[in-house]
Design an enzyme around this catalytic site. Structure first.
Site, PDB file in Angstrom:
ATOM      1  N   ASP A   1       0.828  -1.194   0.000  1.00  0.00           N
ATOM      2  CA  ASP A   1       0.000   0.000   0.000  1.00  0.00           C
ATOM      3  C   ASP A   1       0.871   1.255   0.000  1.00  0.00           C
ATOM      4  O   ASP A   1       1.915   1.298   0.657  1.00  0.00           O
ATOM      5  CB  ASP A   1      -0.905  -0.002   1.233  1.00  0.00           C
ATOM      6  CG  ASP A   1      -1.833   1.186   1.269  1.00  0.00           C
ATOM      7  OD1 ASP A   1      -2.779   1.201   0.463  1.00  0.00           O
ATOM      8  OD2 ASP A   1      -1.596   2.099   2.080  1.00  0.00           O
TER       9      ASP A   1
ATOM     10  N   GLU B   1       0.570  -1.014  -5.079  1.00  0.00           N
ATOM     11  CA  GLU B   1      -0.653  -0.210  -5.203  1.00  0.00           C
ATOM     12  C   GLU B   1      -0.270   1.227  -5.523  1.00  0.00           C
ATOM     13  O   GLU B   1       0.400   1.886  -4.733  1.00  0.00           O
ATOM     14  CB  GLU B   1      -1.452  -0.280  -3.895  1.00  0.00           C
ATOM     15  CG  GLU B   1      -2.766   0.477  -3.920  1.00  0.00           C
ATOM     16  CD  GLU B   1      -2.659   1.898  -3.376  1.00  0.00           C
ATOM     17  OE1 GLU B   1      -3.519   2.720  -3.746  1.00  0.00           O
ATOM     18  OE2 GLU B   1      -1.721   2.189  -2.604  1.00  0.00           O
TER      19      GLU B   1
END
Length: 480
Positions: free
Chosen positions: A193, A234
Site C-alpha cells: 500500500d 498499489e
C-alpha cells in the site's frame, strides 16, 4: 493457495457481519462460487484510517477475531493482505519507543527526521512545491519527545501514519520480518500500500522515484516469492506507470477502468474504452470500486480533459445522492484523486446500467475485484456519511447478517452472482481477448481458449447487452 483466475472480494473484517467469524459464515452461505479470493483489508490493530495506520502486523485486532479466523478463510480462498510499506502507526511500539528514547531508541532509523533529511533541517519553498503531496502542506508532523524537545518527521498522509525511511538497515529488517511473517499466515498476495510514496530523494517529487523504487519492489518480491507469494504494488497515478510495472512482469491494478466504464455509460460511446481494453496489461486485477472511492487521475490522456470533466459532472448529475461537497474538507476529505460514491449510485441505482458495467469488468483483461458494497449493489450510505462527516464512509456501509439475507435476494444481486460464477468457471477466460468497436455505441469483447469462447455484445447508448458462450460440445448459449 495460489492465485486463481476467479473474482476476488474486497472487504473489511467487520463490513459483512461484525467480525471475521461472521464474514466466514457469509462466505460459506452466500458466496461460494461467486468469489474465489478475498482481499481482507487491514485487520491488524490500528490507530486510524480504518486499519491503514497499523500498529503491529503480527496481531489481528481482537475486535475482529484472531489468526485462526483468517487462516480458516485462507484454506478456501486465495487471500490478499496489506503491508503499508510507506508508513506505520504513530501509536505503534516502534514510534512510541522513538518518542521515549529519541537518539537512544533502537528504532530511530525507521523514521525520516527533517533535521537529517534536508540540508539545514528544512525544505525550501521550491522543495515543498516539487513534492507530490496528498495535502496542501509540507509532509510532516511535529512531535515532542519525552525530554521535551521537538522535531519534524515525515508524514505524507494522516498524522497517525508516520512515514518509514526505507533506505536504512533498520527499516529493511522491519520490512523483511513482517513480510516473512505474513507470508506464513496464508497470504497468496501481499499488497504494498502507498508503494509509490516509499522512496524520498531531494530534487525529486518523492513519488515513484526511479531507480530506487525498483530496488524496493525487487527487495519485497525477493522476500516472499520463495514462498510462492505474489507482490502487488498499489499506485494511483497516470496509467503509464502501470504499463511500466507490468513490463517487468509484476501484477498491477487497472485503476483506469472505473472512469472509462462510467464515461462509456454516460456518453454512450465506446471508443475510449475499447482503446484501453486492447492496450492494457493482461496480468492485472481490475476494479470498478474500492474502499477509497472511484479513482480519477488514472485516466488522464486515456480520456481528454473535457471527457474526464464530463464524466465527473455526469456522476454528480446522474448519480444518486452524491454531491461534490462529500469530497471536500467539510467531510474530512481533501483527496482530489477519488470521488466518494458507490458504483451503483454513480449509475443512478439503475440495475441494467450496473449489470452492464460489471459485465464489462468481467470481460476486461485481468482478474476482477469486487468491493463488498458493489457485490451487493449498495447505494450511498448518507446516514453513515452525515453521522461521521467522513466522505469515504458513503461507500463503507456496515452490513448486518440480516441485511445480507435480504440483499442477496434482490434481482440485480442474483444476476451479478450468476455473472461472477460464469466468469469464474468458463474456460474461455483463460485464453486470449479482443475488444472491438462495432460502431460508436456498440462494444464487442470476445474471449477464446481452444474450442471455448465467451462473447459480450453491448450497446452503451441503450444499455442493452448479451453474453453468449460455446465450447466443443455446444453451440452458442445465451447466459444474459
Amino acid at each position: 493457495m495460489k492465485i486463481k483466475n476467479e473474482a476476488m472480494l474486497i472487504t473489511y473484517a467487520d463490513s459483512l457481519g461484525t467480525n471475521l467469524k461472521e464474514l466466514n459464515q457469509v462466505l460459506d452461505k452466500h458466496l461460494q462460487g461467486v468469489v474465489g479470493g478475498v482481499h481482507l483489508l487491514p485487520f491488524y490493530p490500528s490507530s486510524g484510517d480504518r486499519g491503514f495506520a497499523p500498529m503491529d502486523y503480527t496481531k489481528v485486532d481482537p475486535a475482529f477475531g484472531d489468526w485462526s479466523d483468517v487462516e480458516q478463510m485462507s484454506q478456501k480462498y486465495y487471500m490478499m493482505y496489506d503491508f503499508m510499506i510507506n508508513h506505520i502507526s504513530r501509536q505503534s511500539p516502534y514510534f512510541q519507543d522513538f518518542l521515549e528514547n529519541k537518539d537512544e531508541s533502537a528504532y530511530k532509523d525507521l523514521f525520516i527526521r527533517y533535521k537529517n533529511f534536508w540540508p539545514g533541517g528544512e525544505p525550501t519553498p521550491e522543495d515543498v512545491d516539487l513534492i507530490y503531496k496528498r495535502k496542501p502542506r509540507a509532509p510532516y508532523v511535529e512531535v515532542t519527545f519525552k525530554d521535551g524537545s521537538t522535531e519534524k518527521v515525515w508524514c505524507t498522509f494522516d498524522e497517525q501514519q508516520i512515514d518509514l525511511d526505507v533506505t536504512t538497515d533498520t527499516t529493511k529488517k522491519f520490512i523483511r520480518d513482517n513480510l516473512t511473517f505474513l507470508a506464513q499466515k496464508g497470504a497468496s498476495i501481499i499488497r504494498l500500500d502507498a508503494f509509490a510514496y516509499a522512496n524520498k530523494k531531494i530534487g525529486t517529487n518523492c513519488f515513484f522515484v526511479e531507480p530506487d523504487i525498483w530496488d524496493m519492489l525487487r527487495y519485497s518480491k525477493d522476500i516472499i516469492s520463495p514462498s510462492g507469494i505474489t507482490v502487488l504494488p498499489e499506485i494511483h497515478e497516470h496509467y503509464s506507470i502501470q504499463l511500466k510495472i507490468a513490463e517487468q512482469d509484476y501484477y498491477v491494478y487497472d485503476f483506469a477502468l472505473p472512469m472509462l466504464v462510467l464515461h462509456a455509460l454516460y456518453s454512450g460511446q465506446v471508443h475510449r474504452l475499447v482503446h484501453w481494453l486492447n492496450i492494457c496489461p493482461r496480468k492485472q486485477f481490475t476494479t470498478l470500486d474500492t474502499h477509497d472511492g472511484i479513482g480519477v487521475v488514472d485516466v488522464k490522456d486515456l480520456l481528454s480533459d473535457e471527457e474526464c470533466e464530463m464524466t465527473r459532472e455526469s456522476l454528480y448529475s446522474q448519480g444518486a445522492n452524491v454531491k461534490k461537497i462529500y469530497s471536500t474538507e467539510a467531510y474530512n476529505n481533501l483527496d482530489i484523486y477519488q470521488i466518494n460514491c458507490t458504483y451503483y449510485s454513480a449509475l443512478g441505482n439503475n440495475d441494467q446500467s450496473y449489470l452492464l458495467a460489471r459485465a464489462i469488468q468481467c470481460f476486461a483483461p485481468g482478474i476482477p475485484q469486487i468491493y463488498y458494497v458493489g457485490l451487493l449493489a449498495g447505494e450511498n450510505d448518507i446516514e453513515l456519511l452525515e453521522r461521521t462527516k467522513e466522505g469515504r464512509n458513503i461507500n463503507r456501509h456496515y452490513y448486518t447478517l440480516e441485511e445480507i439475507e435480504r440483499e442477496v435476494e434482490r434481482p440485480v444481486v442474483k444476476q451479478l452472482f450468476r455473472l461472477l460464477k460464469f466468469r469464474n468457471t468458463c474456460p474461455a477466460f483463460d485464453g486470449t481477448v479482443e475488444a472491438e468497436q462495432a460502431d460508436i455505441n456498440n462494444l464487442r469483447i470476445i474471449w477464446k481458449n481452444g474450442a471455448s469462447e465467451a462473447k459480450l455484445e453491448a450497446n452503451l447508448a441503450t444499455k442493452e447487452f448479451s453474453i453468449r458462450y460455446k465450447d466443443a460440445g455446444t453451440n452458442w448459449t445465451l447466459l444474459m
